[in-house]
Design an enzyme around this catalytic site. Sequence first.
Site, PDB file in Angstrom:
ATOM      1  N   GLU A  90       0.822  -1.218   0.000  1.00 42.14           N
ATOM      2  CA  GLU A  90       0.000   0.000   0.000  1.00 42.14           C
ATOM      3  C   GLU A  90       0.852   1.263   0.000  1.00 42.14           C
ATOM      4  O   GLU A  90       0.497   2.263  -0.629  1.00 42.14           O
ATOM      5  CB  GLU A  90      -0.898  -0.028   1.238  1.00 42.14           C
ATOM      6  CG  GLU A  90      -2.045   0.956   1.198  1.00 42.14           C
ATOM      7  CD  GLU A  90      -2.961   0.773   2.406  1.00 42.14           C
ATOM      8  OE1 GLU A  90      -3.452   1.784   2.908  1.00 42.14           O
ATOM      9  OE2 GLU A  90      -3.163  -0.379   2.835  1.00 42.14           O
ATOM     10  N   ASP A  91       1.996   1.243   0.694  1.00 41.40           N
ATOM     11  CA  ASP A  91       2.745   2.480   0.941  1.00 41.40           C
ATOM     12  C   ASP A  91       4.126   2.554   0.296  1.00 41.40           C
ATOM     13  O   ASP A  91       4.820   3.555   0.448  1.00 41.40           O
ATOM     14  CB  ASP A  91       2.909   2.686   2.457  1.00 41.40           C
ATOM     15  CG  ASP A  91       1.576   2.919   3.147  1.00 41.40           C
ATOM     16  OD1 ASP A  91       0.667   3.455   2.497  1.00 41.40           O
ATOM     17  OD2 ASP A  91       1.437   2.548   4.325  1.00 41.40           O
TER      18      ASP A  91
END
Length: 736
Positions: A90-91
Amino acid sequence: MATFRQQIATNVLRVTRFRDLMKQVGAYRPNDDLDLIKKAYEFSLRYHTGQTRASGEPYLVHPLEVACVLAEIKLDTIAIAAGLLHDLVEDTSVTIEVIQKEFGEQVAHIVEGVTKIGKIDFHTREERQAENLRKMMLAMVDDIRVILIKLADRLHNMRTLQHLPEERRLAIARETLEIYAPIAHRLGMGKIRGELEDLAFPYVDPIAYQQVHEAVEARRKSGEQFLAHIEGILREKLKEAGIQARVESRIKRLYSIHLKIQRQRITVDQMYDLLAVRVITQSVQDCYAVLGMIHNLWRPVPGRIKDHIAMPRPNLYQSLHTSVIAENGSPFEMQIRTEDMHHMAEEGIAAHWKYKDGPVSARDEQRLAWLRQVVEWQRDVSDPNEFLSTLKIDLYPEEVYTFTPKGKVVVLPRDATPVDFAYTVHTEVGHACVGAKVNGRMVPLRYKLKSGDIVEIVTQTGHNPSRDWLALVRSSRARQKIKHWLNVHQRERAIEIGRKLIEKEARKYRVPMKGISDQQYQKVAGDLGLGRPDDLMAAIGYGKFSARQVLARLAPATAAEPTPEVTPEEKPGGLLRRVFGGESGAITVKGHDDLLVYRARCCNPIRGEDIVGYVTRGKGVAVHARGCPNVVNLMYESDRRIDVEWARPRKEDGQDGGFPVKLTVFCDDRSGMLKQMTALISDEDINIRNIEARTANSQATIDIVLDIENLKHLERLVGGLRKIPGVHDVQRVQKI
């Protein structure tokens, strides 16, 4: 220089925390290879380097703390490795394929299940939230470690929530109370559920939190002394009876106190279970022996004895509960359970879960069966708001234990009705239900079932469900079955009505229907955002589009034809505005300027609230607050849903000067209370339409109808009222 020192201190703390993690996992899983955890930690460190959290800490602190929470509930090395990696996709630039290559298929599957959907554009925040939850729940069915990591992730985020902006804090705290704490409860994880609720409470309702906190703190010292005294008596009596057990005590959690105050309309002093003592024994036989001993020591409160050992809760919680009165008249609760039951109550599915060595536990399969059932029911729910609403219903604890005439237990949600019971037995029994006998006597279908009721359903061949049943049922299964039946049959009826209406309109304007091709119907349907000609006919039948509108598109020459004269008094809009009030001008239908609009009386939405439109037959568009309970019941027919929005305020016209709102205030019956309330209302420049007060047992209930400008105006007033000393709660009554 200070920043450099701080960075060194943070790194030392991080390394120490990781060593503690490895030591802890090694202690409870001595035969596992911990290299996977070390590799995941180093991998996460490499890709999260340079990233910081809102608190200013290095980002790696978060996955490391998540892994530590997972170690506290003694999960395996695969789960802890996935916890360290859970935010990478996600990051960072890391992909699922890379994680699968480096750490294997199981770790990759768990990380993918926890990862939010980020590359799809959603129209609303609710749509994104619904799809993320749907994705997570589908992954949970295959591997329960997905939700255990998500709960650990949410727990650490809640512990550090103070660093986020206010609006974000409130959204996360609400989602925690509505979704994640109930999931923890359904999985039997009482310890995590309790901490999530108490962490979210001060953000969701700071005024109530402060009131409950002050009330508990004022009683804490005396309460702890009282509990210590009771513990001493119990230990002595257990020793005399030769029962091996340990004794502990607690003061009830703040959020749990708040819920009980809200639900039962009582004060903290009126609670039987504010103070509780727990006896943890070695056997079930000892549990019942201790119960008898306690009832000999102190007087039990009638109706407060609950045997959750013989009848476990749906999340498999087991314990004996009884409320007793001490010598000084103080009530307190006793909980009696075995060590195994205690671990199950605190840790739930994490206590005996399928990824530990050994065969799958039948208890865990029972928990997962609930989850699979929920996922199955939700698969066909396409609307994100409906998905979220029905999911929240599914997550509420089921507390009513009823029986068939043959003695089979049927577990239902609180306030369930015979219709819920019928659909739980079988879909066809539900459809054909015309009545019910409870404990041998006939009851109405709206009757709320209670634990211990013996229910017999009366059926009739050829009988069909009613839309009114949607307001009666509490179980997700019953709601979905009724909606499915109504959707299929009412859509068929709407298509038939639509065809008749357009044929009638065509005859009126002498338009030959045979001259209109299927391609023309398809084109008009596409122009209006519909898929097929049948969808077009259904939209006419529901009243979403008028037959005149559609005919004008199918045969443009008819648009120039004169329409019959209608006097202003006869115009439907004038009639509707006389009947439903002048505020309808405050709301417009997106893309339409000729549809009649009125605020639904079941919820009376006010400016600033999220609203949704529902096309009624012959009355125009009913506008509901999105949180209105009837929205879930009505919106099973997606063809009748329509986008609406608040128009710009036109207060100078006298059209939008205020919306009537009814509030109910629960407070102490004391001199000057009403004066303080009316003074506050006057200071807010709010007109009072009506006010009524009722008193009983030193408590008062005050109903006030006010003219409110918008949602912020209402929230400011409610906040002010709740700060008045002696006010326990302020609730908005939707129906006036």
